[in-house]
Design a protein around this motif. Sequence first.
Motif, PDB file in Angstrom:
ATOM      1  N   LEU A 141      18.620  16.045 -19.802  1.00  0.00           N
ATOM      2  CA  LEU A 141      18.942  17.623 -20.162  1.00  0.00           C
ATOM      3  C   LEU A 141      18.671  17.852 -21.755  1.00  0.00           C
ATOM      4  O   LEU A 141      18.804  18.941 -22.219  1.00  0.00           O
ATOM      5  CB  LEU A 141      20.555  17.886 -19.818  1.00  0.00           C
ATOM      6  N   SER A 142      18.144  16.785 -22.456  1.00  0.00           N
ATOM      7  CA  SER A 142      17.922  17.044 -23.773  1.00  0.00           C
ATOM      8  C   SER A 142      16.814  18.137 -23.785  1.00  0.00           C
ATOM      9  O   SER A 142      15.671  18.008 -23.145  1.00  0.00           O
ATOM     10  CB  SER A 142      17.886  15.856 -24.524  1.00  0.00           C
ATOM     11  N   VAL A 143      16.813  19.107 -25.153  1.00  0.00           N
ATOM     12  CA  VAL A 143      15.663  19.737 -25.325  1.00  0.00           C
ATOM     13  C   VAL A 143      15.655  19.668 -26.965  1.00  0.00           C
ATOM     14  O   VAL A 143      16.790  19.625 -27.591  1.00  0.00           O
ATOM     15  CB  VAL A 143      16.162  21.329 -24.988  1.00  0.00           C
ATOM     16  N   PRO A 144      14.476  19.596 -27.482  1.00  0.00           N
ATOM     17  CA  PRO A 144      14.246  19.614 -28.820  1.00  0.00           C
ATOM     18  C   PRO A 144      14.984  20.815 -29.495  1.00  0.00           C
ATOM     19  O   PRO A 144      14.835  21.772 -29.085  1.00  0.00           O
ATOM     20  CB  PRO A 144      12.674  19.674 -29.143  1.00  0.00           C
ATOM     21  N   ALA A 145      15.549  20.732 -30.737  1.00  0.00           N
ATOM     22  CA  ALA A 145      16.277  21.783 -31.307  1.00  0.00           C
ATOM     23  C   ALA A 145      15.418  22.976 -31.494  1.00  0.00           C
ATOM     24  O   ALA A 145      15.862  24.124 -31.628  1.00  0.00           O
ATOM     25  CB  ALA A 145      17.049  21.181 -32.645  1.00  0.00           C
ATOM     26  N   ASP A 146      14.037  22.601 -31.739  1.00  0.00           N
ATOM     27  CA  ASP A 146      13.218  23.781 -32.147  1.00  0.00           C
ATOM     28  C   ASP A 146      12.741  24.689 -31.153  1.00  0.00           C
ATOM     29  O   ASP A 146      12.292  25.710 -31.300  1.00  0.00           O
ATOM     30  CB  ASP A 146      11.881  23.283 -33.202  1.00  0.00           C
ATOM     31  N   LYS A 147      13.024  24.232 -29.706  1.00  0.00           N
ATOM     32  CA  LYS A 147      12.743  25.052 -28.571  1.00  0.00           C
ATOM     33  C   LYS A 147      13.971  25.860 -28.182  1.00  0.00           C
ATOM     34  O   LYS A 147      13.872  26.769 -27.244  1.00  0.00           O
ATOM     35  CB  LYS A 147      12.456  23.908 -27.422  1.00  0.00           C
ATOM     36  N   VAL A 148      14.934  25.635 -28.786  1.00  0.00           N
ATOM     37  CA  VAL A 148      16.247  26.522 -28.207  1.00  0.00           C
ATOM     38  C   VAL A 148      16.408  27.851 -29.045  1.00  0.00           C
ATOM     39  O   VAL A 148      15.994  27.534 -30.391  1.00  0.00           O
ATOM     40  CB  VAL A 148      17.474  25.744 -28.474  1.00  0.00           C
ATOM     41  N   PRO A 149      16.203  28.972 -28.454  1.00  0.00           N
ATOM     42  CA  PRO A 149      16.255  30.218 -29.533  1.00  0.00           C
ATOM     43  C   PRO A 149      17.662  30.246 -30.071  1.00  0.00           C
ATOM     44  O   PRO A 149      18.626  29.967 -29.806  1.00  0.00           O
ATOM     45  CB  PRO A 149      16.101  31.213 -28.285  1.00  0.00           C
ATOM     46  N   TYR A 150      17.309  30.882 -31.294  1.00  0.00           N
ATOM     47  CA  TYR A 150      18.746  30.897 -32.131  1.00  0.00           C
ATOM     48  C   TYR A 150      19.658  31.860 -31.521  1.00  0.00           C
ATOM     49  O   TYR A 150      20.827  31.617 -31.849  1.00  0.00           O
ATOM     50  CB  TYR A 150      18.190  31.625 -33.542  1.00  0.00           C
ATOM     51  N   LYS A 158      18.602  29.684 -38.454  1.00  0.00           N
ATOM     52  CA  LYS A 158      18.181  28.638 -37.604  1.00  0.00           C
ATOM     53  C   LYS A 158      17.868  27.381 -38.281  1.00  0.00           C
ATOM     54  O   LYS A 158      18.139  26.335 -37.948  1.00  0.00           O
ATOM     55  CB  LYS A 158      16.936  28.949 -36.373  1.00  0.00           C
ATOM     56  N   ASP A 159      16.873  27.253 -39.286  1.00  0.00           N
ATOM     57  CA  ASP A 159      16.471  26.448 -40.074  1.00  0.00           C
ATOM     58  C   ASP A 159      17.952  25.579 -40.676  1.00  0.00           C
ATOM     59  O   ASP A 159      17.933  24.607 -40.862  1.00  0.00           O
ATOM     60  CB  ASP A 159      15.622  26.878 -41.012  1.00  0.00           C
ATOM     61  N   TRP A 160      18.730  26.644 -41.323  1.00  0.00           N
ATOM     62  CA  TRP A 160      19.876  26.126 -41.892  1.00  0.00           C
ATOM     63  C   TRP A 160      20.928  25.465 -41.047  1.00  0.00           C
ATOM     64  O   TRP A 160      21.472  24.497 -41.353  1.00  0.00           O
ATOM     65  CB  TRP A 160      20.655  27.357 -42.734  1.00  0.00           C
ATOM     66  N   ASN A 161      20.853  26.073 -39.821  1.00  0.00           N
ATOM     67  CA  ASN A 161      21.675  25.520 -38.805  1.00  0.00           C
ATOM     68  C   ASN A 161      21.464  23.913 -38.526  1.00  0.00           C
ATOM     69  O   ASN A 161      22.149  23.095 -38.107  1.00  0.00           O
ATOM     70  CB  ASN A 161      22.021  26.262 -37.758  1.00  0.00           C
ATOM     71  N   SER A 162      20.035  23.804 -38.503  1.00  0.00           N
ATOM     72  CA  SER A 162      19.317  22.437 -38.007  1.00  0.00           C
ATOM     73  C   SER A 162      19.581  21.492 -38.977  1.00  0.00           C
ATOM     74  O   SER A 162      19.879  20.526 -38.685  1.00  0.00           O
ATOM     75  CB  SER A 162      18.009  22.773 -37.566  1.00  0.00           C
ATOM     76  N   ARG A 163      19.750  21.693 -40.303  1.00  0.00           N
ATOM     77  CA  ARG A 163      19.949  20.738 -41.446  1.00  0.00           C
ATOM     78  C   ARG A 163      21.373  20.758 -41.558  1.00  0.00           C
ATOM     79  O   ARG A 163      22.050  19.650 -41.720  1.00  0.00           O
ATOM     80  CB  ARG A 163      19.149  21.546 -42.547  1.00  0.00           C
ATOM     81  N   TYR A 164      22.385  21.701 -41.571  1.00  0.00           N
ATOM     82  CA  TYR A 164      23.626  21.586 -41.994  1.00  0.00           C
ATOM     83  C   TYR A 164      24.708  21.928 -41.114  1.00  0.00           C
ATOM     84  O   TYR A 164      25.614  21.532 -41.252  1.00  0.00           O
ATOM     85  CB  TYR A 164      23.890  22.578 -43.206  1.00  0.00           C
ATOM     86  N   LEU A 208      21.489  18.909 -30.925  1.00  0.00           N
ATOM     87  CA  LEU A 208      22.315  18.572 -30.010  1.00  0.00           C
ATOM     88  C   LEU A 208      21.740  17.341 -28.898  1.00  0.00           C
ATOM     89  O   LEU A 208      22.462  16.842 -28.126  1.00  0.00           O
ATOM     90  CB  LEU A 208      22.684  19.553 -29.166  1.00  0.00           C
ATOM     91  N   SER A 209      20.558  17.279 -28.813  1.00  0.00           N
ATOM     92  CA  SER A 209      20.023  16.307 -27.889  1.00  0.00           C
ATOM     93  C   SER A 209      20.322  14.887 -28.312  1.00  0.00           C
ATOM     94  O   SER A 209      20.207  13.774 -27.719  1.00  0.00           O
ATOM     95  CB  SER A 209      18.395  16.400 -27.803  1.00  0.00           C
ATOM     96  N   GLN A 210      20.879  14.477 -29.570  1.00  0.00           N
ATOM     97  CA  GLN A 210      21.333  13.448 -29.961  1.00  0.00           C
ATOM     98  C   GLN A 210      22.628  12.976 -29.548  1.00  0.00           C
ATOM     99  O   GLN A 210      23.035  11.766 -29.477  1.00  0.00           O
ATOM    100  CB  GLN A 210      21.616  13.213 -31.440  1.00  0.00           C
ATOM    101  N   THR A 211      23.183  13.641 -28.557  1.00  0.00           N
ATOM    102  CA  THR A 211      24.346  13.023 -27.955  1.00  0.00           C
ATOM    103  C   THR A 211      24.160  11.796 -26.873  1.00  0.00           C
ATOM    104  O   THR A 211      24.837  11.120 -26.513  1.00  0.00           O
ATOM    105  CB  THR A 211      24.944  14.266 -27.101  1.00  0.00           C
TER     106      THR A 211
END
Length: 89
Positions: A22-31, A54-60, A65-68
Motif C-alpha cells: 500500500l505504500s506510496v512515495p510521499a511526493d505522490k500524495v497531494p497535500y 508540503k515540503d515542510w511537512n515532509s521534512r519536519y 508514511l510509507s516507512q511503516t
Amino acid sequence: MNLLLLIAALVFTCLAYDAWKLSVPADKVPYSVTADDLGQPLDGIPLMEQSKRKDWNSRYGLGDLSQTFWLWTILALACAIGAVAGLVG
C-alpha cells in the motif's frame, strides 16, 4: 511463550507485507490529503504556499508514511529472533 512470539512474528510479517503493497512515495500524495488529516483548511491558499507546506511537512512533520513497512519488519524480526532464541536456549 515461543508460540506467542511466533504468532506475533507472523502477524507483523503480514502487516509489513500490507504496508509494502500500500505504500506510496510521499511526493505522490497531494497535500490536500495531508492537510485534511491535520485539520488544515486549504480554502484560498495558493498552490505555491501549499507546496511550501508540503515540503515542510515532509521534512519536519508527517514525513514519508510509507516507512511503516520498516516498523513492522523490525518487529517481525525481533519476535522471530526471540522465538528462535527461546527454542535454542
